[in-house]
Structures are given as structure tokens and as C-alpha cells.
Design a protein around this motif. Sequence first.
Motif, short mmCIF file in Angstrom:
data_model
loop_
_atom_site.label_atom_id
_atom_site.label_comp_id
_atom_site.label_asym_id
_atom_site.label_seq_id
_atom_site.Cartn_x
_atom_site.Cartn_y
_atom_site.Cartn_z
N PRO A 130 18.01 14.62 48.41
CA PRO A 130 19.47 14.81 48.39
C PRO A 130 20.22 13.60 47.86
O PRO A 130 19.86 12.45 48.14
CB PRO A 130 19.81 15.05 49.87
CG PRO A 130 18.71 14.40 50.64
CD PRO A 130 17.48 14.57 49.79
N TYR A 131 21.24 13.88 47.08
CA TYR A 131 22.16 12.85 46.60
C TYR A 131 23.27 12.76 47.63
O TYR A 131 24.37 13.26 47.43
CB TYR A 131 22.70 13.26 45.24
CG TYR A 131 23.11 12.11 44.33
CD1 TYR A 131 23.18 10.80 44.78
CD2 TYR A 131 23.42 12.36 43.00
CE1 TYR A 131 23.53 9.78 43.95
CE2 TYR A 131 23.78 11.34 42.14
CZ TYR A 131 23.84 10.05 42.62
OH TYR A 131 24.20 9.02 41.78
N ASP A 132 22.97 12.11 48.74
CA ASP A 132 23.86 12.15 49.90
C ASP A 132 24.74 10.91 49.97
O ASP A 132 24.70 10.04 49.09
CB ASP A 132 23.04 12.32 51.18
CG ASP A 132 21.96 11.24 51.33
OD1 ASP A 132 22.05 10.19 50.66
OD2 ASP A 132 21.02 11.46 52.12
N ARG A 133 25.52 10.82 51.04
CA ARG A 133 26.47 9.70 51.16
C ARG A 133 25.75 8.36 51.23
O ARG A 133 26.26 7.35 50.72
CB ARG A 133 27.35 9.90 52.39
CG ARG A 133 28.24 11.12 52.31
CD ARG A 133 29.13 11.21 53.52
NE ARG A 133 29.68 12.55 53.66
CZ ARG A 133 30.48 12.94 54.64
NH1 ARG A 133 30.82 12.08 55.57
NH2 ARG A 133 30.94 14.17 54.69
N ARG A 134 24.59 8.33 51.86
CA ARG A 134 23.85 7.07 51.92
C ARG A 134 23.50 6.59 50.52
O ARG A 134 23.64 5.39 50.22
CB ARG A 134 22.57 7.29 52.74
CG ARG A 134 21.70 6.04 52.87
CD ARG A 134 20.48 6.32 53.73
NE ARG A 134 19.62 5.16 53.84
CZ ARG A 134 18.50 5.12 54.52
NH1 ARG A 134 18.09 6.20 55.18
NH2 ARG A 134 17.77 4.02 54.56
N GLU A 135 23.04 7.48 49.66
CA GLU A 135 22.71 7.10 48.29
C GLU A 135 23.96 6.71 47.51
O GLU A 135 23.95 5.75 46.71
CB GLU A 135 21.99 8.25 47.59
CG GLU A 135 21.51 7.95 46.18
CD GLU A 135 20.36 6.96 46.11
OE1 GLU A 135 20.02 6.54 45.00
OE2 GLU A 135 19.81 6.61 47.18
N LEU A 136 25.05 7.43 47.72
CA LEU A 136 26.30 7.09 47.04
C LEU A 136 26.77 5.70 47.44
O LEU A 136 27.23 4.91 46.60
CB LEU A 136 27.37 8.13 47.36
CG LEU A 136 27.13 9.53 46.79
CD1 LEU A 136 28.15 10.52 47.35
CD2 LEU A 136 27.21 9.53 45.26
N HIS A 137 26.68 5.37 48.73
CA HIS A 137 27.05 4.02 49.18
C HIS A 137 26.14 2.96 48.54
O HIS A 137 26.63 1.91 48.10
CB HIS A 137 26.93 3.94 50.71
CG HIS A 137 28.15 4.37 51.44
ND1 HIS A 137 29.35 3.67 51.39
CD2 HIS A 137 28.37 5.42 52.27
CE1 HIS A 137 30.25 4.27 52.16
NE2 HIS A 137 29.69 5.34 52.70
N ARG A 138 24.84 3.22 48.53
CA ARG A 138 23.91 2.25 47.98
C ARG A 138 24.24 1.95 46.51
O ARG A 138 24.23 0.79 46.08
CB ARG A 138 22.47 2.78 48.09
CG ARG A 138 21.42 1.78 47.61
CD ARG A 138 20.07 2.43 47.43
NE ARG A 138 20.06 3.39 46.33
CZ ARG A 138 19.97 3.03 45.04
NH1 ARG A 138 19.92 1.76 44.69
NH2 ARG A 138 19.97 3.96 44.09
N GLU A 139 24.53 3.00 45.76
CA GLU A 139 24.85 2.81 44.35
C GLU A 139 26.18 2.10 44.15
O GLU A 139 26.29 1.20 43.31
CB GLU A 139 24.87 4.17 43.65
CG GLU A 139 23.51 4.83 43.56
CD GLU A 139 23.58 6.16 42.84
OE1 GLU A 139 22.52 6.65 42.41
OE2 GLU A 139 24.68 6.72 42.69
N ALA A 140 27.19 2.49 44.90
CA ALA A 140 28.50 1.85 44.74
C ALA A 140 28.41 0.36 45.05
O ALA A 140 29.11 -0.47 44.44
CB ALA A 140 29.53 2.52 45.65
N ALA A 141 27.51 -0.02 45.97
CA ALA A 141 27.37 -1.42 46.35
C ALA A 141 26.83 -2.29 45.23
O ALA A 141 26.92 -3.53 45.31
CB ALA A 141 26.47 -1.53 47.58
N LEU A 142 26.28 -1.69 44.18
CA LEU A 142 25.76 -2.50 43.07
C LEU A 142 26.86 -3.33 42.41
O LEU A 142 26.59 -4.39 41.86
CB LEU A 142 25.09 -1.59 42.04
CG LEU A 142 23.80 -0.91 42.51
CD1 LEU A 142 23.36 0.15 41.50
CD2 LEU A 142 22.70 -1.93 42.72
N LEU A 143 28.09 -2.86 42.47
CA LEU A 143 29.19 -3.63 41.89
C LEU A 143 29.40 -4.94 42.64
O LEU A 143 29.52 -6.01 42.03
CB LEU A 143 30.47 -2.80 41.87
CG LEU A 143 31.68 -3.51 41.24
CD1 LEU A 143 32.47 -2.54 40.36
CD2 LEU A 143 32.62 -4.08 42.31
#
Length: 327
Positions: A130-143
Motif C-alpha cells: 500500500p501507498y499509505d500515509r506512512r509512505e507518504l510521510h517518509r517521502e515528504a521528509a526527503l525534502l
Amino acid sequence: MTPPAGAPAFLAAHGWGGADILPLAGDASFRRYFRVRMGERGAVLMDAPPPHEDPRPFLAIARWLVERGFPAPAILASDEAAGLVLIEDFGDARMREAIDAAPHAATDLYAAAIDLLVALRGHPAGALRPYDRRELHREAALLTEWYCPAIGLNVDVAGYTRAWGDVFGRWVDAPPVVVLRDYHAENLMLPGDGRVLGLLDFQDALAGHPAYDLVSLLQDARRDVEPSLEDMMLARYRQATGEGDDFLDAYHVLGAQRNAKIIGIFTRLWKRDGKPRYPGMCPRVWAYLERDLSFPALAPVADWFDANIPPELRGDPMVLSGTDARA
């Protein structure tokens, strides 16, 4: 771009003995591609070297797509342990260059890409991760992990996470579809064999929100997409699917998330991987991100950006850091 040592034996084992192996392309990962020629026959050899790469996700998604009539390349042979895959050759014509050469073709080609996404959402996502909220947070944190330190900026990381949490909690839940994740003009081929488009670079597919691939296509990090074209294609998609205003909000939330992620990734490709061409694309991605942040659904995230990253520090991190090795 020297062919992998095992390539001749792999090809010979599958009826391609003595074929020419010609460099084709590399990408942002460790994967490399070679064109294989033997007389009138042609194919593409993908080198996905372990342990850095695993070809199994590519093989699984390619077969899933082909079985359902989507234009992914046929798998001709594979050696998963060696990371070698021989696939159908879609040729050299990509959607990006076709539009650059004939801008009037943009509407029809983007419409075809939209229609493919409409068809894709008609199939259950199956067992994909799943492309879930945990993954979305992890990716956004790359900035905040890569871009901000690269330009010497200390920011409120905890506040950044909270702001995204406020937004994700309202706008990103939907029945999941197959999300290809890198669905853009440089990964859409023009095979010229009756298929309008051909799909590449889908090995990272997940089960997620249907707006994500739209964002990947219409806020393309590698080429400018005019707002008028973006609006036209969004309208086409929504008319075909019956999606309402909540979907549009989710589109901009996922657009902001993806663009923040890409800015972080492009900075990482420079700082960690020694690939200095990627930061030059960050100003374009910042422009998309700022467009998304202007929508009310993104208010908490927009407020964080206003408080932490001033406009003059939103750009090419190599330039802003004063270490532009391209000069």
C-alpha cells in the motif's frame, strides 16, 4: 555502459547468441539498458544488478499489465539472480521528444495518457504494497533530510511532519488503484505498432490513490507542463471518472507531496550519488509545488513553508549552496 559480464551467456541461452549489445541508457537508479541486435531481431537488455536492484517487481508488474491488455513490454527472457531481463524493444521515440518536435501533438498524446490511467483504475490493485500515509510521510521528509541541509537551512522538522499529517488525514483516502509512480513523458514510449503509448519504469508500483499518477504526468519534473494543459487533462479525467472536488483537492495534496519528495531526491542524487544534472530541475519542481500550495487544502503545509523556507531559498540547491560544479 559496458555490458555486464554475464550478458553474452544469458543471451546465448535464450536464442540470442552472438547478438550485438549496444549501450542504450542509464537512469537515476543502478539500472542500465542495452539494445540487443541480431540480424533483423531486436530487444532491450535490462541490467538490474543485485544487491542494488531486484528485477522481480518489474517482472511481476510487466506481466500483470500485459495480461490485462496494457502496453507494457513483453518479457522475452529473465535471470532474476543475475538481474538480467530481456524485454520487447519499443524503439527510441518517446512522448517527450515527440511533443518537443511537434507541440501541436501534445493534446492528443496527453489525452491518450489520461485515457490509459482511466482504464487502469478499472482493475483491482491486488497484492501490491500500500501507498499509505506512512509512505507518504517518509517521502515528504526527503525534502527536510536532503534539500534543507544542502543549502544550510535549519527548519522545524517536527512541524513539517505535523503539517503533512493534518493534510493527509483529510484528503488522501480512496479505494486503491495500481499506481505506477513514474508515469511521465520520458517513460511513455511511442511504439508505432498500433499502440499509441508504451509503458516503462513501473517496477516501483504500489496500491494507492488514483490522483498520484495524474500528478506524475501533469506536473512533470523533467519538462514544463502548461497550467492550461494540466487543467484540460484534469477535466478529461474527471469527466471520464465522475470524480468531484474532493478528488481535485487530493490531486493537489499529492502533487505537493510528490514535488517535495522530488526536490529531496534530486538533491540526494547530487549530494550522495554524484549526479549533478538533477538539481537543475528543482526550480521547475518548486514552481509546481508553489502552485499546489496555493490551494486551500494545503493551508497547513503552505504555512510551514512560509515560516521555514523563504522564496529566495526555493530553487537549485547547487546554486543556493554556492557549490555549483556545473559552472
